[in-house]
Write an enzyme that holds these catalytic residues in place. Sequence first.
Site, short mmCIF file in Angstrom:
data_model
loop_
_atom_site.label_atom_id
_atom_site.label_comp_id
_atom_site.label_asym_id
_atom_site.label_seq_id
_atom_site.Cartn_x
_atom_site.Cartn_y
_atom_site.Cartn_z
N VAL A 158 0.91 -1.12 -0.14
CA VAL A 158 -0.24 0.23 -0.11
C VAL A 158 0.80 1.20 0.00
O VAL A 158 1.77 1.28 0.92
CB VAL A 158 -0.80 0.05 1.22
CG1 VAL A 158 -1.65 1.46 1.38
CG2 VAL A 158 -1.76 -1.06 1.06
N ARG A 164 -1.82 2.25 7.10
CA ARG A 164 -2.39 2.49 8.51
C ARG A 164 -3.74 2.88 8.69
O ARG A 164 -4.14 3.73 9.48
CB ARG A 164 -1.30 3.08 9.64
CG ARG A 164 -0.12 2.28 9.88
CD ARG A 164 1.21 3.05 10.75
NE ARG A 164 1.38 4.23 10.03
CZ ARG A 164 2.35 4.13 9.06
NH1 ARG A 164 2.88 3.00 8.84
NH2 ARG A 164 3.04 5.08 8.49
N LYS A 165 -4.70 2.79 7.49
CA LYS A 165 -6.20 3.21 7.54
C LYS A 165 -6.96 1.98 7.15
O LYS A 165 -8.18 2.56 6.88
CB LYS A 165 -5.98 4.39 6.53
CG LYS A 165 -5.13 5.61 6.70
CD LYS A 165 -5.19 6.64 5.75
CE LYS A 165 -4.65 7.97 6.28
NZ LYS A 165 -3.13 7.65 6.62
N PHE A 167 -6.60 -0.18 4.59
CA PHE A 167 -6.52 -0.62 3.10
C PHE A 167 -5.83 -1.89 3.17
O PHE A 167 -6.02 -2.59 2.28
CB PHE A 167 -6.25 0.40 2.46
CG PHE A 167 -6.88 1.68 2.33
CD1 PHE A 167 -8.50 1.79 1.87
CD2 PHE A 167 -6.17 2.89 2.63
CE1 PHE A 167 -8.90 3.17 2.04
CE2 PHE A 167 -6.92 4.13 2.69
CZ PHE A 167 -8.43 4.07 2.46
N GLY A 168 -4.91 -2.06 3.91
CA GLY A 168 -3.93 -3.24 3.62
C GLY A 168 -4.93 -4.34 4.32
O GLY A 168 -4.81 -5.37 3.59
N ASN A 197 6.19 -2.99 12.05
CA ASN A 197 4.82 -2.57 11.85
C ASN A 197 3.80 -3.64 10.88
O ASN A 197 2.63 -3.96 11.47
CB ASN A 197 4.58 -1.06 11.06
CG ASN A 197 5.19 -0.02 11.88
OD1 ASN A 197 4.89 0.00 13.28
ND2 ASN A 197 5.57 1.08 11.14
N TYR A 202 -0.04 -8.04 10.79
CA TYR A 202 -0.16 -9.49 10.23
C TYR A 202 -0.56 -10.41 11.49
O TYR A 202 -1.71 -11.10 11.42
CB TYR A 202 0.97 -10.24 9.60
CG TYR A 202 1.35 -9.82 8.47
CD1 TYR A 202 0.40 -9.32 7.28
CD2 TYR A 202 2.80 -9.44 7.85
CE1 TYR A 202 0.69 -8.73 6.19
CE2 TYR A 202 2.90 -8.64 6.73
CZ TYR A 202 1.98 -8.39 5.93
OH TYR A 202 2.31 -8.17 4.53
#
Length: 229
Positions: A158, A164-165, A167-168, A197, A202
């Site tokens: 991403v 960190r929103k 989307f991943g 991170n 995960y």
Amino acid sequence: MAAASPPPPPTPAPTPAVTLPNSHTLFARIRLATSSDVPHIHKLIHQMAVFERLTHLFSATESSLSSTLFPTTSPSPPFHSTTVLLLEISPTPFPTTTHSLFPPITKSFNFDLPIADPDADLFRSSPNNAVVAGFVLFFPNYSTFLAKPGFYIEDLFVRECYRRKGFGKMLLSAVAAQAAKMGYGRVEWVVLDWNVNAIKFYEEMGAQILQEWRICRLTGEALQAYALN
């Protein structure tokens, strides 16, 4: 003498105005990539190589990606060979579309602040003034212990301004959902040990980080040496 009139009732205190936080809505869509998306895929892979400090290993070109990801002769159907899903972001809802092999996944996100995308023009995608924000590339593998096929994720990326929103998570969930739908036994991938991170992300997704396994790889000259035998 007339009695004095009663004093007027007290004026109600004004109700304080409630200031609601500004809400900036973005719409996300995950769809199957096509050959026309190769220029964006190539730029995403290069950005990933920069992030992973592995640009010295990056040699892919748009031409080589096009010929290997989207061959014109005897192409395999998605999910039965190397498959790419693209993440697109738009300020307006995506039109409803259908696809027999993979109906696009759409979701809306609300943020307190707008997301500044310095590379929006480089990753512009039609329609809806959308931009490509990330991708996931995966292909089938097989587990002899489970006696079932699975998916191996080669790349999940991403772009920085969209991290960190959520989307991943949307991308990884799309692959996991497809594997479950097809009756596959597992989804696997690797993560760099310094990328704390990503490791935390995960683990929050329910993945096990297998410390006891190490990647073995033959490539470059070591691999080509076998061609001489």
